[in-house]
Design a protein around this motif. Structure first.
Motif, mmCIF file in Angstrom:
data_model
loop_
_atom_site.group_PDB
_atom_site.id
_atom_site.type_symbol
_atom_site.label_atom_id
_atom_site.label_comp_id
_atom_site.label_asym_id
_atom_site.label_seq_id
_atom_site.Cartn_x
_atom_site.Cartn_y
_atom_site.Cartn_z
ATOM 1 N N SER A 64 -16.802 -7.356 30.228
ATOM 2 C CA SER A 64 -16.354 -8.705 29.913
ATOM 3 C C SER A 64 -15.113 -8.642 29.039
ATOM 4 N N ASN A 65 -14.332 -9.723 29.058
ATOM 5 C CA ASN A 65 -13.189 -9.812 28.146
ATOM 6 C C ASN A 65 -13.632 -10.177 26.740
ATOM 7 N N ASP A 66 -14.887 -10.578 26.633
ATOM 8 C CA ASP A 66 -15.458 -10.948 25.339
ATOM 9 C C ASP A 66 -16.115 -9.715 24.716
ATOM 10 N N LEU A 67 -15.611 -9.272 23.564
ATOM 11 C CA LEU A 67 -16.146 -8.071 22.926
ATOM 12 C C LEU A 67 -17.620 -8.234 22.560
ATOM 13 N N ASP A 68 -18.004 -9.428 22.105
ATOM 14 C CA ASP A 68 -19.398 -9.656 21.717
ATOM 15 C C ASP A 68 -20.334 -9.520 22.913
ATOM 16 N N GLU A 69 -19.905 -9.987 24.082
ATOM 17 C CA GLU A 69 -20.735 -9.856 25.287
ATOM 18 C C GLU A 69 -20.916 -8.384 25.650
ATOM 19 N N ASN A 70 -19.849 -7.617 25.535
ATOM 20 C CA ASN A 70 -19.955 -6.183 25.811
ATOM 21 C C ASN A 70 -20.854 -5.488 24.799
ATOM 22 N N ARG A 71 -20.790 -5.896 23.528
ATOM 23 C CA ARG A 71 -21.647 -5.301 22.499
ATOM 24 C C ARG A 71 -23.112 -5.611 22.787
ATOM 25 N N ARG A 72 -23.390 -6.867 23.156
ATOM 26 C CA ARG A 72 -24.777 -7.233 23.441
ATOM 27 C C ARG A 72 -25.306 -6.441 24.625
ATOM 28 N N TYR A 73 -24.447 -6.216 25.616
ATOM 29 C CA TYR A 73 -24.910 -5.464 26.783
ATOM 30 C C TYR A 73 -25.147 -4.005 26.422
ATOM 31 N N ARG A 74 -24.298 -3.432 25.570
ATOM 32 C CA ARG A 74 -24.525 -2.051 25.140
ATOM 33 C C ARG A 74 -25.827 -1.945 24.356
ATOM 34 N N SER A 75 -26.123 -2.969 23.548
ATOM 35 C CA SER A 75 -27.391 -2.978 22.810
ATOM 36 C C SER A 75 -28.569 -3.041 23.766
ATOM 37 N N PHE A 76 -28.431 -3.854 24.800
ATOM 38 C CA PHE A 76 -29.475 -3.953 25.821
ATOM 39 C C PHE A 76 -29.700 -2.600 26.490
ATOM 40 N N LYS A 77 -28.630 -1.902 26.821
ATOM 41 C CA LYS A 77 -28.737 -0.596 27.471
ATOM 42 C C LYS A 77 -29.403 0.420 26.556
ATOM 43 N N LYS A 78 -29.039 0.380 25.264
ATOM 44 C CA LYS A 78 -29.673 1.296 24.315
ATOM 45 C C LYS A 78 -31.167 1.036 24.249
ATOM 46 N N ILE B 106 -38.896 0.186 19.702
ATOM 47 C CA ILE B 106 -38.325 -1.143 19.846
ATOM 48 C C ILE B 106 -38.055 -1.737 18.475
ATOM 49 N N ILE B 107 -39.035 -1.596 17.583
ATOM 50 C CA ILE B 107 -38.867 -2.101 16.223
ATOM 51 C C ILE B 107 -37.731 -1.359 15.531
ATOM 52 N N ALA B 108 -37.608 -0.067 15.827
ATOM 53 C CA ALA B 108 -36.527 0.725 15.215
ATOM 54 C C ALA B 108 -35.169 0.215 15.653
ATOM 55 N N VAL B 109 -35.048 -0.169 16.934
ATOM 56 C CA VAL B 109 -33.780 -0.693 17.429
ATOM 57 C C VAL B 109 -33.411 -1.952 16.656
ATOM 58 N N SER B 110 -34.407 -2.813 16.429
ATOM 59 C CA SER B 110 -34.143 -4.045 15.694
ATOM 60 C C SER B 110 -33.856 -3.765 14.237
ATOM 61 N N ARG B 111 -34.428 -2.713 13.717
ATOM 62 C CA ARG B 111 -34.223 -2.369 12.309
ATOM 63 C C ARG B 111 -32.747 -2.187 12.008
ATOM 64 N N ILE B 112 -32.003 -1.666 12.976
ATOM 65 C CA ILE B 112 -30.589 -1.423 12.726
ATOM 66 C C ILE B 112 -29.723 -2.519 13.341
ATOM 67 N N GLN B 113 -30.264 -3.738 13.427
ATOM 68 C CA GLN B 113 -29.466 -4.898 13.766
ATOM 69 C C GLN B 113 -29.404 -5.772 12.512
ATOM 70 N N LEU B 114 -28.578 -6.792 12.541
ATOM 71 C CA LEU B 114 -28.383 -7.601 11.340
ATOM 72 C C LEU B 114 -28.915 -9.014 11.509
ATOM 73 N N ASN B 115 -29.812 -9.236 12.473
ATOM 74 C CA ASN B 115 -30.282 -10.580 12.732
ATOM 75 C C ASN B 115 -31.412 -10.973 11.791
ATOM 76 N N GLU B 116 -31.832 -12.238 11.911
ATOM 77 C CA GLU B 116 -32.826 -12.770 11.004
ATOM 78 C C GLU B 116 -34.173 -12.088 11.154
ATOM 79 N N SER B 117 -34.535 -11.683 12.354
ATOM 80 C CA SER B 117 -35.871 -11.151 12.566
ATOM 81 C C SER B 117 -36.050 -9.751 12.017
ATOM 82 N N SER B 118 -34.987 -9.111 11.566
ATOM 83 C CA SER B 118 -35.127 -7.787 10.960
ATOM 84 C C SER B 118 -35.111 -7.862 9.441
ATOM 85 N N ASP B 119 -35.318 -9.069 8.902
ATOM 86 C CA ASP B 119 -35.258 -9.256 7.453
ATOM 87 C C ASP B 119 -36.239 -8.371 6.707
#
Length: 390
Positions: free
Chosen positions: A82-96, A132-145
């Motif tokens: 995608s031309n949108d960097l955030d969309e590409n980042r989200r897809y890379r996160s999905f792949k990981k 799965i929880i570990a993947v979320s642990r290294i994200q910055l969203n609300e659910s990993s508080d």
């Protein structure tokens, strides 16, 4: 008159009686504890299920979008940048996520019906659930508080201890609990947080930063000094020493035991009885062991970098945007730098950097995972291949 002494059986009973009472009390407490677990378990499992599903579903929309645009399968979706960097980042996160937790696909395909979700959840192996929880642990969203909060509380104290060990010690002192004296209000923490584009040793620059002057803004467009080895930044070679800061590598305690920060693993460690036996008696399971973490990945480095910046700052509570500094952007910049090398030479530099991190964090442990041996190019394989073609 002769004094009557208790018979042996009576004496034994008097000694046993307190033990019987204690055992009965323990049994009653265990029963009470079991009842509490029974009451708590359904809610706990529901929360755990919802958390895992949220993690997967938060990464899936970009994959679904690419399928909607005509991708027949995941391989086709991989090619649709995608031309949108955030969309590409989200897809890379999905792949990981899909690579680390294969059974997560089952949850992704499940319907929203409770029974279907419960069935799919039961099929996910426990180790994958933790991943799965570990993947979320290294994200910055609300659910990993929760995970991030635990790390922040521990590291807030540790950073104060590490900095106060310096010679000379910071003045004013850095307190373990009160963060109001950190950040740019303190010359030591301010120097570590200062963007490498500015000269913190210049009193005019320090005053300008503290006064929020527009010529010295603090944003994620600059690397903080603590990311660099000895704080040294070379504008002609900005990659030199990047992500090798001494304080940064101490943050390996997020994944290893707290004492590991005092057990520095030298990159060129010589073979010796001490090195071979060190750590063999450890029985406490650290986060890396619980998550079956066998190598340091780019997102783990980005996570500890964000954690260190927060620990050095004067912010009393976590926020994505701290004044003008965007922690999400900071995290993304590090992930992009490590995961998207533009040339083979840059890829080699990143590979060497990750090897350095793994040697620092794990030492000899898991070397076959973070640097697999190319067995097909070794003497045994070459000998067998040569013999076959005689």
């Amino acid at each position: 008159m002769a004094t009557l002494s208790p018979s042996p059986s009576e004496s034994d009973n008097n000694e046993i009686h307190p033990l019987i009472t204690l055992k009965r009390r323990i049994a009653a407490l265990e029963e009470e504890n079991t009842n509490l677990r029974v009451l708590w378990a359904p809610w706990e499992e529901k929360q755990r299920l919802e958390y895992i599903l949220w993690t997967i579903n938060s990464k899936a929309p970009e994959f679904n979008r690419r399928i909607g645009l005509g991708a027949a399968n995941e391989s086709d979706a991989d090619l649709m940048d995608s031309n949108d960097l955030d969309e590409n980042r989200r897809y890379r996160s999905f792949k990981k996520l899909m690579a680390w937790c294969p059974s997560a696909r089952k949850l992704l395909r499940s319907s929203a019906e409770h029974e279907t979700l419960a069935f799919a959840y039961s099929k996910v192996r426990f180790t994958e659930t933790v991943q799965i929880i570990a993947v979320s642990r290294i994200q910055l969203n609300e659910s990993s508080d929760g995970a991030r909060g635990d790390d922040s509380a521990s590291l807030k104290r540790s950073v104060a201890e590490w900095l106060m060990e310096r010679t000379p010690a910071p003045n004013p002192a850095i307190h373990k609990q009160d963060k109001s004296g950190r950040g740019f209000y303190n010359d030591v923490t301010g120097g570590l947080l200062c963007p490498v584009d500015y000269d913190w040793s210049n009193p005019i620059v320090r005053a300008s930063i503290r006064d929020y002057h527009p010529d010295h803004r603090i944003t994620a467009c600059s690397w903080p000094s603590f990311l660099y080895e000895d704080g040294g930044y070379d504008p002609q070679n900005p990659m030199k020493g990047l992500l090798k800061g001494k304080l940064l590598i101490k943050f390996k305690r997020v994944f290893t035991s707290p004492s590991s920060t005092d057990e520095e693993q030298p990159v060129d460690s010589a073979r010796s009885a001490h090195n071979r036996n060190s750590g063999e008696r450890r029985t406490r399971r650290d986060v890396a062991t619980l998550l079956d973490m066998r190598s340091v990945q780019p997102r783990a480095i980005a996570y500890v970098s964000v954690q260190l910046r927060f620990a050095l700052s004067s912010s009393g509570s976590w926020r994505i945007i701290d004044d003008e500094f965007n922690n999400q952007e900071f995290y993304d910049n590090i992930v992009d730098y490590l995961e998207l090398p533009p040339t083979p030479e840059a890829a080699k530099e990143i590979d060497d950097l990750l090897l350095w991190w793994n040697q620092k964090v794990f030492g000899r442990r898991f070397v076959s995972d973070y640097r697999p041996q190319q067995a097909n190019k070794m003497s045994v394989a070459m000998t067998l291949a040569k013999r076959r073609h005689r």
